[in-house]
Design a protein around this motif. Structure first.
Motif, PDB file in Angstrom:
ATOM      1  N   CYS A 193      48.827  30.986  34.384  1.00 13.86           N
ATOM      2  CA  CYS A 193      47.579  31.716  34.181  1.00 13.86           C
ATOM      3  C   CYS A 193      46.412  31.080  34.929  1.00 13.86           C
ATOM      4  CB  CYS A 193      47.258  31.815  32.694  1.00 13.86           C
ATOM      5  SG  CYS A 193      46.800  30.244  31.929  1.00 13.86           S
ATOM      6  N   GLN A 195      43.621  30.133  33.636  1.00 15.15           N
ATOM      7  CA  GLN A 195      43.108  28.988  32.894  1.00 15.15           C
ATOM      8  C   GLN A 195      43.805  27.695  33.310  1.00 15.15           C
ATOM      9  OE1 GLN A 195      42.459  29.257  28.670  1.00 15.15           O
ATOM     10  NE2 GLN A 195      42.325  31.489  28.737  1.00 15.15           N
ATOM     11  N   THR A 208      36.149  26.497  30.052  1.00 12.98           N
ATOM     12  CA  THR A 208      37.202  27.467  30.362  1.00 12.98           C
ATOM     13  C   THR A 208      37.081  28.710  29.489  1.00 12.98           C
ATOM     14  OG1 THR A 208      38.671  25.641  30.968  1.00 12.98           O
ATOM     15  CG2 THR A 208      39.690  27.780  30.561  1.00 12.98           C
ATOM     16  N   GLN A 209      36.793  28.513  28.211  1.00  8.02           N
ATOM     17  CA  GLN A 209      36.638  29.647  27.304  1.00  8.02           C
ATOM     18  C   GLN A 209      35.418  30.489  27.660  1.00  8.02           C
ATOM     19  OE1 GLN A 209      36.642  27.819  23.430  1.00  8.02           O
ATOM     20  NE2 GLN A 209      38.800  27.242  23.554  1.00  8.02           N
ATOM     21  N   THR A 212      36.478  32.643  30.775  1.00  5.51           N
ATOM     22  CA  THR A 212      37.385  33.742  30.434  1.00  5.51           C
ATOM     23  C   THR A 212      36.698  34.761  29.524  1.00  5.51           C
ATOM     24  OG1 THR A 212      38.322  32.393  28.638  1.00  5.51           O
ATOM     25  CG2 THR A 212      39.455  32.355  30.756  1.00  5.51           C
ATOM     26  N   ALA A 245      42.304  35.934  31.865  1.00  7.23           N
ATOM     27  CA  ALA A 245      41.667  35.465  30.634  1.00  7.23           C
ATOM     28  C   ALA A 245      42.641  35.004  29.561  1.00  7.23           C
ATOM     29  CB  ALA A 245      40.778  36.579  30.064  1.00  7.23           C
TER      30      ALA A 245
END
Length: 328
Positions: A193, A195, A208-209, A212, A245
Motif C-alpha cells: 500500500c 502507506q 501518515t493518517q 490518507t 488510503a
C-alpha cells in the motif's frame, strides 16, 4: 497454528491444504460459498474456484464488448488488458476473492452509466458486500447519483446476513470489525500500500493518517461538489483512494485496479490509460530484490506499486474526460 498443535497434523495440513490462513470473511460468504467448497477435497475446491475465476473473467470481457459502444478497437484492447495482467496470476495462485470485488466494481460502474441491468448489478453489488466490505467505498457515489434503492437493499442483505451470526457470537463480531478496519500497520514488504511507502520516509503514524485521511476527504469533496459527474469516473477515483488510503493492500488486490483503468479506456479510447495499466500489469521487482533488500530497493519496489495508482488518481482529478463517439 496453535502452539499445542500435533506436529504430525501440522505436517499433514501443510501438504494437504493449498492455503489455509485464518478466515477473514463475513458469515454470509463463509456459510454459503465457504460451506459449498468445504464439501470438496482441498485441491478439488481450489481447482473449482479457479474455474469460477475464469468464468467471471470471461463475463468481464463480454461486458467490455457491450461497454465499448461498437468500437472494435476499444473492445479488443480492453480484452487484452483483462487477459495480459500479471496480478491476475497471483489472484489465481492464491485462490483469492478480489475478483468478485473487481467484477462488482465493473458492473456497478456500467450501471451508473446506464449500460448494465439493474438486477444483474444488484446481485454483484450485494455479493461483493457479503464477500468483503471493500465496495462500501462506492456508497458516496450511489448517494451522489441518488441510487438509494441499490445502496439500501445491498447493505440490508449484507448486514442482515452478518448480524444473524454475530448476534449469537458478539466476540466474533468485534474481531471482524477490527479486521475490517485494517488493524495495525503491517510493515513487511508484502504490504503493497501507499502507506507502506510513506513509512519508508520515516513518517510517523499521525502524519501518515493525516495524508490518507486528506485523500478520503478530497474524494468526498469531489464526489459531492462537482456539477457534472460521470459515475464510472467516480468509481475509478474511489478505487484509487482505496489503494492510497487503506492500511492493508496486497499485490493480488491489484486486480481491483483493472476495472478502474479499463473503464476510462472504454469510455474515451485515450491511449494515456494504457500507461497506468502497463505499469500495474508488469511483474513487480519483488523476485529480483528478495533476499537482497535495502532502503533504495524497498523504495523502488513500493513506488512500482503506487505509481500507476497515483497516475490514474491524478487523471480522475485534473484531466477532463471526453467520451468517444459510438464505434470510434
Amino acid at each position: 497454528y496453535r502452539p499445542d498443535i500435533d506436529p504430525a497434523l501440522k505436517k499433514y495440513l501443510d501438504n494437504a491444504v493449498p492455503f489455509h490462513p485464518p478466515n477473514r470473511y463475513p458469515p454470509g460468504f463463509a456459510y454459503t460459498i465457504g460451506l459449498l467448497l468445504s464439501f470438496m477435497k482441498p485441491w478439488t475446491a481450489y481447482l473449482f474456484w479457479l474455474i469460477v475465476h475464469e468464468l467471471v473473467l470471461g463475463l468481464c470481457i463480454f461486458l467490455s464488448w457491450r461497454f465499448a459502444d461498437g468500437s472494435k478497437v476499444r473492445f479488443r484492447v480492453a480484452a487484452a488488458m483483462w487477459l495480459g495482467y500479471l496480478p491476475w496470476y497471483l489472484e489465481l495462485y492464491m485462490g483469492q476473492t478480489t475478483f468478485i470485488i473487481m467484477t462488482a466494481t465493473f458492473i456497478l460502474a456500467g450501471w451508473l452509466d446506464d449500460r448494465a441491468n439493474k438486477w444483474h448489478t444488484g446481485f454483484w453489488w450485494t455479493f461483493s458486500l457479503m464477500t468483503k466490505p471493500i465496495t462500501l467505498l462506492f456508497a458516496p457515489v450511489l448517494v451522489r447519483k441518488r441510487r438509494f434503492g441499490m445502496l439500501i437493499s445491498g447493505l440490508s442483505i449484507a448486514v442482515g446476513s452478518a448480524m444473524a451470526y454475530f448476534v449469537s457470537r458478539p466476540e466474533d463480531g468485534k474481531l471482524f470489525i477490527k479486521w475490517m478496519s485494517g488493524e495495525e500497520m503491517v510493515h513487511s514488504l508484502g504490504n503493497y500500500c501507499f502507506q507502506a511507502l510513506l513509512y519508508r520516509f520515516h513518517m510517523n503514524d499521525q502524519t501518515t493518517q493525516v495524508i490518507t485521511g486528506t485523500l478520503v476527504l478530497l474524494g468526498l469533496v469531489l464526489t459531492f461538489m462537482r456539477r457534472k459527474i460521470n459515475g464510472g469516473r467516480l468509481i475509478s477515483m474511489w478505487v484509487c483512494i482505496y489503494f492510497l488510503a487503506y492500511t492493508h493492500v496486497w499485490e493480488h488486490h491489484l486486480v481491483l485496479f483493472l476495472p478502474a483503468v479499463i473503464l476510462p479506456w472504454l469510455f474515451t479510447g485515450k491511449t494515456r490509460y494504457l500507461v497506468p495499466w502497463f505499469l500495474a500489469a508488469i511483474p513487480s521487482t519483488f523476485f529480483i530484490f528478495n533476499g537482497h533488500w535495502n532502503w533504495t530497493r524497498e523504495i523502488i519496489y513500493l513506488t512500482g506499486a503506487c505509481l500507476p495508482i497515483l497516475i490514474l488518481f491524478m487523471d480522475t482529478i485534473f484531466v477532463k474526460q471526453i467520451r468517444a463517439l459510438p464505434g470510434e
